[in-house]
Design an enzyme around this catalytic site. Structure first.
Site, mmCIF file in Angstrom:
data_model
loop_
_atom_site.group_PDB
_atom_site.id
_atom_site.type_symbol
_atom_site.label_atom_id
_atom_site.label_comp_id
_atom_site.label_asym_id
_atom_site.label_seq_id
_atom_site.Cartn_x
_atom_site.Cartn_y
_atom_site.Cartn_z
ATOM 1 N N ARG A 91 0.810 -1.213 0.000
ATOM 2 C CA ARG A 91 0.000 0.000 0.000
ATOM 3 C C ARG A 91 0.848 1.268 0.000
ATOM 4 N NH1 ARG A 91 -2.890 2.029 -2.712
ATOM 5 N NH2 ARG A 91 -3.938 0.007 -2.730
ATOM 6 N N LYS A 101 2.247 25.171 -2.740
ATOM 7 C CA LYS A 101 0.997 24.525 -2.350
ATOM 8 C C LYS A 101 1.142 23.005 -2.469
ATOM 9 C CE LYS A 101 -1.695 28.555 -3.765
ATOM 10 N NZ LYS A 101 -2.722 29.096 -4.690
ATOM 11 N N LYS A 140 4.968 39.519 -1.762
ATOM 12 C CA LYS A 140 3.605 39.335 -2.217
ATOM 13 C C LYS A 140 2.709 40.483 -1.765
ATOM 14 C CE LYS A 140 2.107 35.247 -2.853
ATOM 15 N NZ LYS A 140 1.493 33.905 -2.710
ATOM 16 N N GLU A 174 5.165 40.681 -6.492
ATOM 17 C CA GLU A 174 3.827 40.476 -7.027
ATOM 18 C C GLU A 174 3.178 41.802 -7.380
ATOM 19 O OE1 GLU A 174 -0.372 39.155 -5.093
ATOM 20 O OE2 GLU A 174 1.268 37.715 -4.849
ATOM 21 N N ASP A 178 -0.503 38.607 -10.720
ATOM 22 C CA ASP A 178 -1.439 37.725 -10.031
ATOM 23 C C ASP A 178 -2.888 38.105 -10.308
ATOM 24 O OD1 ASP A 178 -1.951 35.536 -8.216
ATOM 25 O OD2 ASP A 178 -2.639 37.047 -6.787
#
Length: 289
Positions: A103, A138, A170, A201, A222
């Site tokens: 597994r 992510k 960002k 960004e 973005d």
């Protein structure tokens, strides 16, 4: 940042040990009561749907973690395009050991092949343009290095590894800055970390155009519309600016194709890792006389 082969092997061994520890615990009680200790078997790992293969190293490491006497024979490698029913590996040895590792090995193959296959679909969508597909942070906690490798197997590229090897200022950082402080932050970044990639960004055409004059490696556009991205690309041409442009934000395969045709250099896609569909693999086992 790419890791050395030695470090990669350490990552693989640690991931396999963690997976086996989680699944097996002190003992595979089912195999112990159902399969005699001296029974030997041959198992084939079979792909049940078309995919781009990834995860072979951790799958092998699982069987080595379970039983060091098991013999692994790879029939394909990461990055290969696999057809339905194709055998990607064989494992021979203790039947108990094979069943105990089954597994965890399949989990690595199905998850990482899913990432590679998803990446390949995005890469195909931007073919014929200069745009390259990037991953993001992510990722599944604890599996980032493995998922980044799967992205490469699918033909994509890696963004920064983490918060320590690249600077990305960002929108949330900018929201906490005093008016006019962004320019000073860019200056400090270049002074303190001259060898680090520097990306800022931009959530508007106006900000992106201002940033074209700054000493950046890349501007991250973005959630801009296709029309807005095109405006920034055209402005870069007019100014003969050398900064690269990256587009991001809800990038589907269709949107990736549209963004690529604007002339951006990079397209970052969180879905490569956070939304990849697992690929179906099975392990078929037979007794050895």
């Amino acid at each position: 940042m790419q890791i050395s082969d030695r470090d990669w092997q350490a990552v693989v061994r640690e991931a396999a040990a963690r997976a086996v520890g989680e699944d097996v615990g002190p003992m595979d009680v089912t195999s112990r009561v159902a399969v005699p200790a001296d029974v030997r078997a041959m198992a084939t790992l079979v792909c049940k749907e078309p995919c781009v293969l990834a995860g072979m190293d951790p799958a092998e490491a699982v069987f080595r973690e379970v039983d060091g006497t098991l013999r692994w024979s790879a029939k394909a490698k990461d990055g290969d395009r696999i057809t339905v029913g194709q055998v990607v590996a064989e494992v021979e040895g203790s039947a108990r050991g094979i069943l105990t590792g089954e597994r965890c090995a399949l989990n690595f193959l199905q998850r990482l092949s899913g990432v590679a296959t998803q990446t390949a679909a995005y890469v195909e969508a931007v073919q014929g343009t200069k745009a390259r597909i990037l991953d993001t942070r992510k990722t599944t906690p604890g599996l980032r290095a493995l998922e980044r490798q799967a992205v490469r197997a699918g033909g994509g590229f890696n963004h920064r590894t983490g918060l320590y090897d690249g600077i990305l200022i960002k929108e949330n950082h900018q929201d906490l800055m005093a008016p006019g402080a962004l320019k000073d932050a860019i200056r400090r970044a270049r002074e303190e970390f001259p060898d680090y990639p520097l990306v800022v960004e931009a959530d508007s055409v106006g900000l992106a155009v201002k940033l074209l004059a700054e000493p950046l490696d890349r501007i991250l556009l973005d959630n801009l519309t296709i029309e807005q991205v095109t405006q920034v690309v055209e402005k870069r041409k007019t100014l003969d600016a050398r900064v690269e442009l990256e587009a991001s934000g809800g990038v589907t395969i269709r949107r990736a194709s549209e963004l690529a045709r604007t002339g951006v250099d990079w397209i970052s896609v969180g879905a490569l890792t956070h939304s990849a569909k697992a690929i179906d693999f099975s392990l078929d086992v037979r007794l050895l006389s």
